[in-house]
Design an enzyme around this catalytic site. Structure first.
Site, PDB file in Angstrom:
ATOM      1  N   ASP A   1      -6.029  21.830  15.509  1.00 58.03           N
ATOM      2  CA  ASP A   1      -5.388  22.886  16.162  1.00 58.03           C
ATOM      3  C   ASP A   1      -6.573  23.397  17.114  1.00 58.03           C
ATOM      4  O   ASP A   1      -7.888  23.249  16.696  1.00 58.03           O
ATOM      5  CB  ASP A   1      -5.060  23.989  15.153  1.00 58.03           C
ATOM      6  CG  ASP A   1      -3.778  23.689  14.831  1.00 58.03           C
ATOM      7  OD1 ASP A   1      -2.780  23.534  15.691  1.00 58.03           O
ATOM      8  OD2 ASP A   1      -3.412  23.813  13.638  1.00 58.03           O
TER       9      ASP A   1
ATOM     10  N   TYR B   1       7.944  14.013  17.205  1.00 62.25           N
ATOM     11  CA  TYR B   1       6.999  15.049  18.099  1.00 62.25           C
ATOM     12  C   TYR B   1       5.855  14.253  18.809  1.00 62.25           C
ATOM     13  O   TYR B   1       4.904  13.443  18.162  1.00 62.25           O
ATOM     14  CB  TYR B   1       6.157  15.828  16.736  1.00 62.25           C
ATOM     15  CG  TYR B   1       5.479  16.822  17.499  1.00 62.25           C
ATOM     16  CD1 TYR B   1       4.696  17.042  18.513  1.00 62.25           C
ATOM     17  CD2 TYR B   1       5.564  18.071  16.689  1.00 62.25           C
ATOM     18  CE1 TYR B   1       3.980  18.054  19.103  1.00 62.25           C
ATOM     19  CE2 TYR B   1       4.901  19.100  17.083  1.00 62.25           C
ATOM     20  CZ  TYR B   1       4.216  19.162  18.121  1.00 62.25           C
ATOM     21  OH  TYR B   1       3.454  20.348  18.748  1.00 62.25           O
TER      22      TYR B   1
ATOM     23  N   GLU C   1       9.730  26.056  14.296  1.00 67.83           N
ATOM     24  CA  GLU C   1       8.631  25.347  13.563  1.00 67.83           C
ATOM     25  C   GLU C   1       7.663  26.651  13.056  1.00 67.83           C
ATOM     26  O   GLU C   1       7.199  27.452  13.824  1.00 67.83           O
ATOM     27  CB  GLU C   1       7.490  24.425  14.490  1.00 67.83           C
ATOM     28  CG  GLU C   1       7.805  23.242  14.580  1.00 67.83           C
ATOM     29  CD  GLU C   1       6.774  22.515  15.515  1.00 67.83           C
ATOM     30  OE1 GLU C   1       5.548  22.875  15.135  1.00 67.83           O
ATOM     31  OE2 GLU C   1       6.990  21.822  16.180  1.00 67.83           O
TER      32      GLU C   1
END
Lengths: 273, 398
Positions: A67, A181, A56
């Site tokens: 994040d 995911y 990735e």
């Protein structure tokens, strides 16, 4: 003409080959351009050598709301170096002269919108990315992009979270390509000492609604955590802990490459063989 | 032509809900709760009672005669949101959302703030409803709005300074979103402006629509007709959507949104997303956005912390696209002049945000007939800005 063995098909073939051998995939994440694209290129090749099955590449965005601090810092370093979606696509084109490893971009939607969704689908397929994960593109908003990626064979890989309802898991599964995911915890990216049981529960709930491969990520930081996760998931994704190795070795490129690659190798070796 | 209600959070091609999956269920829960309570007469009655008894509504529509005479054109009326409890329009939205959080059983509230007005309002409402309160604020804003930081702390809120990125409102929202992603199960995110992911643009607009509803009724009572222009400053757009929403159906009434021109649009340092931006996605919504050619969000500048934001509410983007509202930029210098003129002619210190709207009225009024009138949304009072103003006066003196 697109090679059959790229994109969604390539990702599926990668998982299928592992499944036949009873093995699981390891997927490292690094931010492209951290600290520069040349290093990213060398890291991709080295991580493949170390046994990574899919890689990735984060494309840095100025406002990465999903994040935690480690990837935020990597994002800043990459942006300071002038990394853009275009330059990352160029990097992939160069990498394709040397490696066949599946490459998935992970980013935020505005970068694709600014680049142009149609152009992204076309150029992405041409340079040889295999899929894309968009942190802020939930299933309801994804049709436009998915309808452009499907014809060129690129996977729009969705995220599911412990908070997702059953209805949402079903809807996401229906529109998923490549793999899913699974976000292991309620939170942003970043290493955690102990993983909550939410990830395992999410994998179980997801199995009931899909036969696609399931990758677990967020918070995984140590090789010791891998065997337990690999019992449940088809793939383990590690980001911040790897990016941390880059951050700790910014003053020596040789050390940066060695330490990061060694860490990835330890993770791969921790998978059940 | 202009629809008030929306489907799935869309205003034409703007709006939507571009957030990490973790937050989607919380936004759906919020949308459902809001849909329920917005139809519930008991909730609405309670909300209106708080607005009237606690915030001090209705706010006055005041004829600024000395200012109007000085300019020699259209009459200028001020919608005095600065007289609300806590000193700005922000309390309207916050009372509604705190009541909603309370009904939803949430005990912890988080908020972002730029100028500190929304943070102060949120801290106030949390004290009133017995909710714990944490406010994210850019480190630059913590410094320039020190008075509001102290007010929040005195009200029992925790203020978290955000030094990442540009250390202003945008980064405060980033951190608040990260907090919400992490603590979504027990936390209510009290969003301060008519932007962000669905359902916030609709919730905030509806709770602020009392401004426009009152202003329209007051126009008819005082002047027996509708205004020839309605002017509001635009950061994220909550005071603008609040007053505009009362006049959306009156297509003969021009709606003018005033963005922060900073050093000047051609100087590059500004926060005028509708005037100078392009459509993009930030903080959960597709709207106009100040961004570079690669889609990276640009850093913004305004003397008014509450306008220092690179995007804008999606309904305002839609009103621009439809031609229903017009957007202009007023730079820092003009806003300071507007502040000074309102202070000296009327004895009112406007917030630096609202001073942008004042400056636009000063430009427009002389070009209009004396039998016309303008309504200017005076969204907040200027006490919080004395520090910034003292610095500016100091600069001029040097």
């Amino acid at each position: 003409m697109l090679d059959n063995a790229r994109g969604t098909a390539k990702i599926e073939a990668t998982f299928e080959a592992l499944r036949k051998e009873g093995r699981k995939a390891f997927i490292p994440f690094i931010t492209a351009g951290d600290p520069d694209l040349r290093t990213t290129k060398e890291l991709v090749l080295a991580m493949e050598q170390a046994g990574a099955h899919i890689i990735e590449l984060g494309v840095p965005f100025s406002d990465p709301v999903a994040d935690g601090p480690v990837i935020q810092a990597a994002t800043s370093r990459a942006l300071d170096g002038g990394t853009t979606l275009s330059s990352v696509l160029n990097l992939v084109q160069q990498l394709r002269q040397e490696t066949d490893v599946p490459l998935v971009l992970m980013t935020y939607y505005n970068l694709l919108l600014a680049y142009g969704l149609e152009k992204f689908a076309q150029v992405g397929a041409e340079v040889g990315i295999d899929g894309v994960i968009i942190a802020d593109l939930p299933v309801e908003e994804g049709d436009e992009l998915r309808e452009l990626l499907d014809p060129v064979g690129l996977a729009l890989i969705p995220l599911v979270a412990p908070t997702s309802t059953k209805e949402r898991l079903e809807l996401i599964a229906e529109k998923a390509r490549g793999f899913i995911y699974c976000v292991s915890l309620t939170g942003v990216t970043g290493e955690r000492q102990d993983l909550p049981p939410d990830g395992e529960k999410l994998i179980q709930r997801m199995r009931e609604v899909t036969s696609l491969p399931l990758a677990l990520g967020f918070g995984i930081s140590k090789p010791e955590q891998i065997p337990l996760i690999a019992q449940k998931a088809d793939a383990v994704i590690v980001g911040s802990a790897i990016v941390k190795k880059i951050e700790e070795n910014l003053n020596s490129k040789e050390k940066l490459l060695n330490e990061t690659t060694d860490f990835v190798r330890q993770m791969v070796q921790a998978l059940p063989q | 032509m202009v629809t008030k209600t929306t489907t799935a959070g869309r205003f034409g091609s703007f709006g939507g809900s571009y957030v990490p999956e973790t937050l989607k269920p919380a936004l759906e829960e919020l949308a459902q709760a809001y849909e329920h309570f917005s139809q519930d007469p008991a909730f609405q009655e309670e909300f209106v009672t708080y607005l009237n008894e606690y915030a001090g509504r209705p706010s006055l529509l005041y004829y600024a005669k000395r200012l109007s005479d000085r300019l020699g054109g259209a009459k200028i009326y001020l919608k005095r949101e600065d007289l609300n409890h806590t000193g700005s329009h922000k309390i309207n939205n916050v009372l509604g959302q705190a009541l909603l959080a309370h009904k939803m059983g949430k005990k912890r509230v988080i908020a972002e703030t730029g100028a500190g007005q929304h943070g102060v309002a949120t801290a106030t409402a949390c004290a009133l409803f017995g909710l714990s309160c944490e406010v994210y604020m850019g480190a630059e804003d913590v410094e320039r709005q020190a008075l509001n930081v102290l007010r929040m702390e005195l009200l029992g809120a925790k203020v978290i300074a955000v030094s990442k990125g540009t250390a202003t409102l945008k980064d405060a929202i980033n951190e608040a979103l990260r907090d919400w992603v992490t603590n979504v199960e027990n936390t209510y995110y009290c969003f301060g402006t008519a932007a962000g992911p669905h359902p916030y643009p609709s919730i905030v607009r509806d709770f602020q629509s009392i401004i426009g509803k009152e202003a329209r009724e007051q126009s008819l009572t005082i002047e027996g007709r509708l205004p020839s222009a309605v002017i509001a400053c635009v950061g994220g757009g909550s005071n603008a959507m609040g007053i505009f929403s009362g006049f959306l159906e009156d297509e003969e009434v021009p709606l003018i949104g005033v963005e922060a021109g900073g050093d000047g649009i051609d100087q590059g340092r500004h926060a005028a997303s509708l005037v100078a931006g392009k459509p993009g996605v930030l903080h959960g919504a597709r709207s106009y956005l100040l961004q570079d050619e690669h889609g990276q969000v640009l850093s913004t500048h305004s003397i008014a912390a509450g306008l220092d934001y690179p995007s804008v509410g999606p309904q305002l983007a839609y009103l621009k696209e439809q031609g229903r509202a017009t957007f202009v930029a007023i730079n820092d210098r003009e806003a300071l002049d507007g502040f000074a003129m309102l202070a000296s002619t009327e004895g009112i210190l406007p917030a630096l945000e609202s001073s942008h709207a004042v400056a636009q009225a000063i430009k427009m009024a002389p070009t209009m007939r004396q039998d016309q009138f303008i309504i200017l949304n005076l969204s907040g009072r200027g006490d919080k800005d004395v520090h910034t103003l003292a610095e500016e006066v100091g600069k001029d003196a040097r």
